[in-house]
Design a protein around this motif. Sequence first.
Motif, PDB file in Angstrom:
ATOM      1  N   GLU A 150      73.346  16.797  31.623  1.00  0.00           N
ATOM      2  CA  GLU A 150      73.654  18.509  30.920  1.00  0.00           C
ATOM      3  C   GLU A 150      74.930  18.814  31.644  1.00  0.00           C
ATOM      4  OE1 GLU A 150      69.096  20.146  29.956  1.00  0.00           O
ATOM      5  OE2 GLU A 150      69.806  20.271  31.914  1.00  0.00           O
ATOM      6  N   ILE A 151      75.115  18.656  32.843  1.00  0.00           N
ATOM      7  CA  ILE A 151      76.364  19.381  33.598  1.00  0.00           C
ATOM      8  C   ILE A 151      77.508  18.515  33.125  1.00  0.00           C
ATOM      9  CG2 ILE A 151      77.273  19.505  35.965  1.00  0.00           C
ATOM     10  CD1 ILE A 151      74.553  19.890  37.077  1.00  0.00           C
ATOM     11  N   GLN A 152      77.263  17.330  32.868  1.00  0.00           N
ATOM     12  CA  GLN A 152      78.242  16.416  32.534  1.00  0.00           C
ATOM     13  C   GLN A 152      78.685  16.838  31.186  1.00  0.00           C
ATOM     14  OE1 GLN A 152      76.470  12.521  33.270  1.00  0.00           O
ATOM     15  NE2 GLN A 152      78.198  12.037  34.719  1.00  0.00           N
ATOM     16  N   THR A 153      77.686  17.067  30.198  1.00  0.00           N
ATOM     17  CA  THR A 153      78.156  17.698  28.842  1.00  0.00           C
ATOM     18  C   THR A 153      78.801  18.905  28.899  1.00  0.00           C
ATOM     19  OG1 THR A 153      76.355  16.316  28.009  1.00  0.00           O
ATOM     20  CG2 THR A 153      76.926  18.380  26.720  1.00  0.00           C
ATOM     21  N   TYR A 154      78.402  19.925  29.849  1.00  0.00           N
ATOM     22  CA  TYR A 154      78.952  21.163  30.038  1.00  0.00           C
ATOM     23  C   TYR A 154      80.447  20.985  30.560  1.00  0.00           C
ATOM     24  CZ  TYR A 154      79.178  26.213  30.738  1.00  0.00           C
ATOM     25  OH  TYR A 154      79.778  27.536  30.373  1.00  0.00           O
ATOM     26  N   ILE A 155      80.799  20.140  31.445  1.00  0.00           N
ATOM     27  CA  ILE A 155      82.204  20.034  32.021  1.00  0.00           C
ATOM     28  C   ILE A 155      83.181  19.272  30.673  1.00  0.00           C
ATOM     29  CG2 ILE A 155      83.297  18.267  33.438  1.00  0.00           C
ATOM     30  CD1 ILE A 155      80.985  18.502  35.243  1.00  0.00           C
ATOM     31  N   GLN A 156      82.555  18.578  29.858  1.00  0.00           N
ATOM     32  CA  GLN A 156      83.334  17.618  28.936  1.00  0.00           C
ATOM     33  C   GLN A 156      83.551  19.109  27.899  1.00  0.00           C
ATOM     34  OE1 GLN A 156      80.934  14.738  27.383  1.00  0.00           O
ATOM     35  NE2 GLN A 156      81.441  13.234  28.978  1.00  0.00           N
ATOM     36  N   LEU A 157      82.384  19.843  27.738  1.00  0.00           N
ATOM     37  CA  LEU A 157      82.845  20.941  26.530  1.00  0.00           C
ATOM     38  C   LEU A 157      83.600  21.884  27.222  1.00  0.00           C
ATOM     39  CD1 LEU A 157      79.222  21.435  25.318  1.00  0.00           C
ATOM     40  CD2 LEU A 157      80.999  20.709  24.074  1.00  0.00           C
ATOM     41  N   SER A 158      83.610  22.201  28.504  1.00  0.00           N
ATOM     42  CA  SER A 158      84.657  23.273  29.049  1.00  0.00           C
ATOM     43  C   SER A 158      85.912  22.819  28.932  1.00  0.00           C
ATOM     44  CB  SER A 158      84.146  23.270  30.581  1.00  0.00           C
ATOM     45  OG  SER A 158      82.995  23.935  30.692  1.00  0.00           O
ATOM     46  N   GLN A 159      86.340  21.454  28.843  1.00  0.00           N
ATOM     47  CA  GLN A 159      87.591  20.953  28.778  1.00  0.00           C
ATOM     48  C   GLN A 159      88.063  21.170  27.363  1.00  0.00           C
ATOM     49  OE1 GLN A 159      88.320  17.577  31.421  1.00  0.00           O
ATOM     50  NE2 GLN A 159      86.174  17.462  31.352  1.00  0.00           N
ATOM     51  N   GLN A 160      87.231  21.522  26.423  1.00  0.00           N
ATOM     52  CA  GLN A 160      87.578  21.388  25.018  1.00  0.00           C
ATOM     53  C   GLN A 160      87.797  22.905  24.566  1.00  0.00           C
ATOM     54  OE1 GLN A 160      84.496  19.646  22.868  1.00  0.00           O
ATOM     55  NE2 GLN A 160      84.559  17.756  24.048  1.00  0.00           N
ATOM     56  N   THR A 161      88.547  23.224  23.614  1.00  0.00           N
ATOM     57  CA  THR A 161      88.759  24.658  22.965  1.00  0.00           C
ATOM     58  C   THR A 161      88.446  24.411  21.513  1.00  0.00           C
ATOM     59  OG1 THR A 161      91.049  24.147  22.303  1.00  0.00           O
ATOM     60  CG2 THR A 161      90.909  25.054  24.215  1.00  0.00           C
ATOM     61  N   PRO A 190      85.991  26.476  18.148  1.00  0.00           N
ATOM     62  CA  PRO A 190      84.837  27.173  17.877  1.00  0.00           C
ATOM     63  C   PRO A 190      83.526  26.390  18.148  1.00  0.00           C
ATOM     64  CG  PRO A 190      86.033  27.002  15.745  1.00  0.00           C
ATOM     65  CD  PRO A 190      86.965  26.618  17.209  1.00  0.00           C
ATOM     66  N   ALA A 191      83.721  25.150  17.787  1.00  0.00           N
ATOM     67  CA  ALA A 191      82.478  24.100  17.869  1.00  0.00           C
ATOM     68  C   ALA A 191      82.107  23.857  19.614  1.00  0.00           C
ATOM     69  CB  ALA A 191      82.717  22.529  17.223  1.00  0.00           C
ATOM     70  N   ALA A 192      83.011  23.764  20.480  1.00  0.00           N
ATOM     71  CA  ALA A 192      82.813  23.556  21.951  1.00  0.00           C
ATOM     72  C   ALA A 192      82.286  24.962  22.103  1.00  0.00           C
ATOM     73  CB  ALA A 192      84.142  23.445  22.598  1.00  0.00           C
ATOM     74  N   LEU A 193      82.743  26.265  21.803  1.00  0.00           N
ATOM     75  CA  LEU A 193      82.579  27.389  22.281  1.00  0.00           C
ATOM     76  C   LEU A 193      80.869  27.612  21.906  1.00  0.00           C
ATOM     77  CD1 LEU A 193      83.037  30.083  23.554  1.00  0.00           C
ATOM     78  CD2 LEU A 193      84.148  30.914  21.342  1.00  0.00           C
ATOM     79  N   ARG A 194      80.611  27.310  20.708  1.00  0.00           N
ATOM     80  CA  ARG A 194      79.104  27.550  20.242  1.00  0.00           C
ATOM     81  C   ARG A 194      78.137  26.650  21.077  1.00  0.00           C
ATOM     82  NH1 ARG A 194      81.820  27.826  15.244  1.00  0.00           N
ATOM     83  NH2 ARG A 194      81.444  25.902  14.793  1.00  0.00           N
ATOM     84  N   LYS A 195      78.661  25.381  21.447  1.00  0.00           N
ATOM     85  CA  LYS A 195      77.736  24.548  22.168  1.00  0.00           C
ATOM     86  C   LYS A 195      77.664  24.933  23.306  1.00  0.00           C
ATOM     87  CE  LYS A 195      74.999  20.979  22.610  1.00  0.00           C
ATOM     88  NZ  LYS A 195      73.822  20.954  22.532  1.00  0.00           N
ATOM     89  N   ARG A 196      78.711  25.422  24.048  1.00  0.00           N
ATOM     90  CA  ARG A 196      78.781  26.100  25.547  1.00  0.00           C
ATOM     91  C   ARG A 196      77.762  27.155  25.644  1.00  0.00           C
ATOM     92  NH1 ARG A 196      84.378  25.421  25.559  1.00  0.00           N
ATOM     93  NH2 ARG A 196      84.403  27.849  25.670  1.00  0.00           N
ATOM     94  N   HIS A 197      77.950  28.126  24.581  1.00  0.00           N
ATOM     95  CA  HIS A 197      76.951  29.115  24.756  1.00  0.00           C
ATOM     96  C   HIS A 197      75.566  28.968  24.310  1.00  0.00           C
ATOM     97  CE1 HIS A 197      75.486  33.139  22.377  1.00  0.00           C
ATOM     98  NE2 HIS A 197      76.367  33.575  23.482  1.00  0.00           N
TER      99      HIS A 197
END
Length: 133
Positions: A62-73, A75-82
């Motif tokens: 889960e943390i690895q996924t969040y790290i990957q999403l944190s490096q993306q900009t 709306p899709a990445a933002l929604r998934k992080r949220h």
Amino acid sequence: MKISEVSKKVGLTVPTIRYYCDLSMVPSLRRDVDGERIFDGEAVLWLEGIKFQRELGSSLSEIQTYIQLSQQTGPAALRKRHEMLLNQYEKAQQDVDESSERLQRLESKIELEEKIIKGQKTDSLSAARRFST
């Protein structure tokens, strides 16, 4: 910054930091000419974030996924992080609720024993009830 300094600053053991680095969980990590890890302010922030996520009970995947999403900009990445943060919030709220229930039970046990100590109540419980009540 050396790994021993980072360990003290972040509050993680050196082997744990190495493990996270070996899993590529510190994207800004660099190495010097001798292959030694070099930790800058960004690397420390990544490790602090990993520590926080672990304290929340997040799995490494889960943390690895969040790290990957944190490096993306975007709306899709933002929604998934949220969405991930909302799930973590729900888990943390459940932990608070469960802790509150345990505190209430503990307060009741303390209150009962204080009454027994003061002679306001007799200690008539069996050992098992005394232990579990």
